[in-house]
Design a protein around this motif. Structure first.
Motif, PDB file in Angstrom:
ATOM      1  N   MET A  75     -10.772  22.077 -24.345  1.00 55.82           N
ATOM      2  CA  MET A  75     -11.319  21.041 -23.784  1.00 55.82           C
ATOM      3  C   MET A  75     -12.288  20.601 -24.759  1.00 55.82           C
ATOM      4  O   MET A  75     -12.562  21.348 -25.501  1.00 55.82           O
TER       5      MET A  75
ATOM      6  N   TRP B 256     -15.923  20.590 -24.776  1.00 54.44           N
ATOM      7  CA  TRP B 256     -16.955  21.054 -24.244  1.00 54.44           C
ATOM      8  C   TRP B 256     -18.591  20.820 -24.780  1.00 54.44           C
ATOM      9  O   TRP B 256     -18.551  21.063 -26.174  1.00 54.44           O
ATOM     10  N   PRO B 257     -19.440  20.808 -24.332  1.00 56.24           N
ATOM     11  CA  PRO B 257     -19.499  20.764 -22.681  1.00 56.24           C
ATOM     12  C   PRO B 257     -19.256  19.294 -21.943  1.00 56.24           C
ATOM     13  O   PRO B 257     -19.542  19.526 -20.891  1.00 56.24           O
TER      14      PRO B 257
ATOM     15  N   ILE C  31     -18.597  23.214 -15.890  1.00 53.22           N
ATOM     16  CA  ILE C  31     -17.273  23.374 -16.317  1.00 53.22           C
ATOM     17  C   ILE C  31     -17.228  24.370 -17.447  1.00 53.22           C
ATOM     18  O   ILE C  31     -17.842  24.297 -18.575  1.00 53.22           O
ATOM     19  N   HIS C  32     -16.051  25.045 -17.590  1.00 47.04           N
ATOM     20  CA  HIS C  32     -15.833  25.805 -18.784  1.00 47.04           C
ATOM     21  C   HIS C  32     -14.255  26.171 -18.823  1.00 47.04           C
ATOM     22  O   HIS C  32     -13.439  25.843 -17.625  1.00 47.04           O
TER      23      HIS C  32
ATOM     24  N   LEU D  67     -15.106  16.694 -15.654  1.00 41.81           N
ATOM     25  CA  LEU D  67     -16.652  16.998 -15.248  1.00 41.81           C
ATOM     26  C   LEU D  67     -17.085  15.775 -14.602  1.00 41.81           C
ATOM     27  O   LEU D  67     -17.646  15.826 -13.729  1.00 41.81           O
TER      28      LEU D  67
ATOM     29  N   GLY E 267     -16.728  18.405 -20.911  1.00 40.57           N
ATOM     30  CA  GLY E 267     -15.809  18.358 -19.959  1.00 40.57           C
ATOM     31  C   GLY E 267     -14.750  17.696 -19.820  1.00 40.57           C
ATOM     32  O   GLY E 267     -14.219  17.212 -18.856  1.00 40.57           O
TER      33      GLY E 267
ATOM     34  N   CYS F 219     -10.738  25.350 -15.939  1.00 39.92           N
ATOM     35  CA  CYS F 219      -9.639  24.634 -16.089  1.00 39.92           C
ATOM     36  C   CYS F 219      -8.909  25.098 -17.570  1.00 39.92           C
ATOM     37  O   CYS F 219      -9.749  25.526 -18.399  1.00 39.92           O
TER      38      CYS F 219
ATOM     39  N   VAL G 141     -10.883  17.310 -20.698  1.00 43.65           N
ATOM     40  CA  VAL G 141      -9.947  18.380 -20.723  1.00 43.65           C
ATOM     41  C   VAL G 141      -8.288  17.721 -21.142  1.00 43.65           C
ATOM     42  O   VAL G 141      -8.048  16.592 -20.852  1.00 43.65           O
TER      43      VAL G 141
END
Length: 208
Positions: free
Chosen positions: A65, A67-68, A101-102, A86, A70, A61, A72
């Motif tokens: 964001m 992260w991790p 997700i990344h 996520l 997720g 995406c 966004v």
């Protein structure tokens, strides 16, 4: 999930695309509307796969964001601000399956490193130039996330009021700076490995 299109596919372990689908990204400020388009696309792919199993879910995406975790907040998707993508994907599709997700450009860099133009190289800089501009970095054969998971996001540049408009020369200069950092870090890692190897060899020679 990008500013122009939302695309998905069923991908084989060797990187081959078995099924693929895409739809235009809707222009909306409603997070639920955007999420429903993602759901419809994924449900269509799963319905078309027949008896083909799938072993996990991967999400790329636009960012930035958190992260991790997720969550966004894509610059070019105003409907999603701190949207728990996520968690939503895991709740709907990830029962008993791994879900990851990344940033989309990081996913690009990983794919090119494993199966594409970066295969066989220890250091890769992957760039996405589309509705937005993003980047992903592979250093020493491993993904570089940065402190927040947004390493390489060259496209997310904040300008102050009154400054001149950024143009292609600024992007080129920033890219050259990233390449210089990647090359320097790769050289530092090789130097550290040589020092470690020589020290280890010297210790063995001394013991003999």
């Amino acid at each position: 999930v990008g500013g122009t299109k939302i695309a998905g596919g069923l991908v084989a372990p060797d990187g081959g695309i078995l099924l693929r689908a895409q739809v235009p990204t809707p222009v909306t400020d409603d997070p639920g509307v955007l999420w429903s388009v993602v759901v419809d696309l994924v449900d269509t792919l799963l319905g078309d796969r027949g008896e083909m199993p799938f072993g996990g879910v991967g999400i790329g995406c636009g960012g930035p964001m958190t992260w991790p975790q997720g969550h966004v907040s894509p610059v070019n998707l105003p409907a999603w601000r701190d949207f728990p993508l996520l968690d939503r994907m895991r709740d709907r599709y990830g029962i008993g399956l791994p879900v990851a997700i990344h940033n989309d450009a990081v996913c690009l860099a990983l794919a090119e490193h494993r199966w594409g133009a970066g295969r066989g190289h220890e250091n890769v800089l992957g760039m996405v130039v589309s509705t937005g501009v993003g980047g992903g970095i592979i250093l020493g054969g491993s993904r570089s996330d940065g402190a927040s998971g947004n390493a390489g996001r060259i496209g997310h540049v904040v300008g102050e009021r009154g400054q001149r408009v950024l143009d292609d020369r600024d992007l080129e200069a920033a890219l050259l700076q990233i390449v210089a950092v990647v090359e320097q870090r790769a050289a530092d890692e090789k130097r550290a490995l040589r020092i470690h190897h020589h020290a280890h060899s010297g210790a063995e020679h001394h013991n003999v």
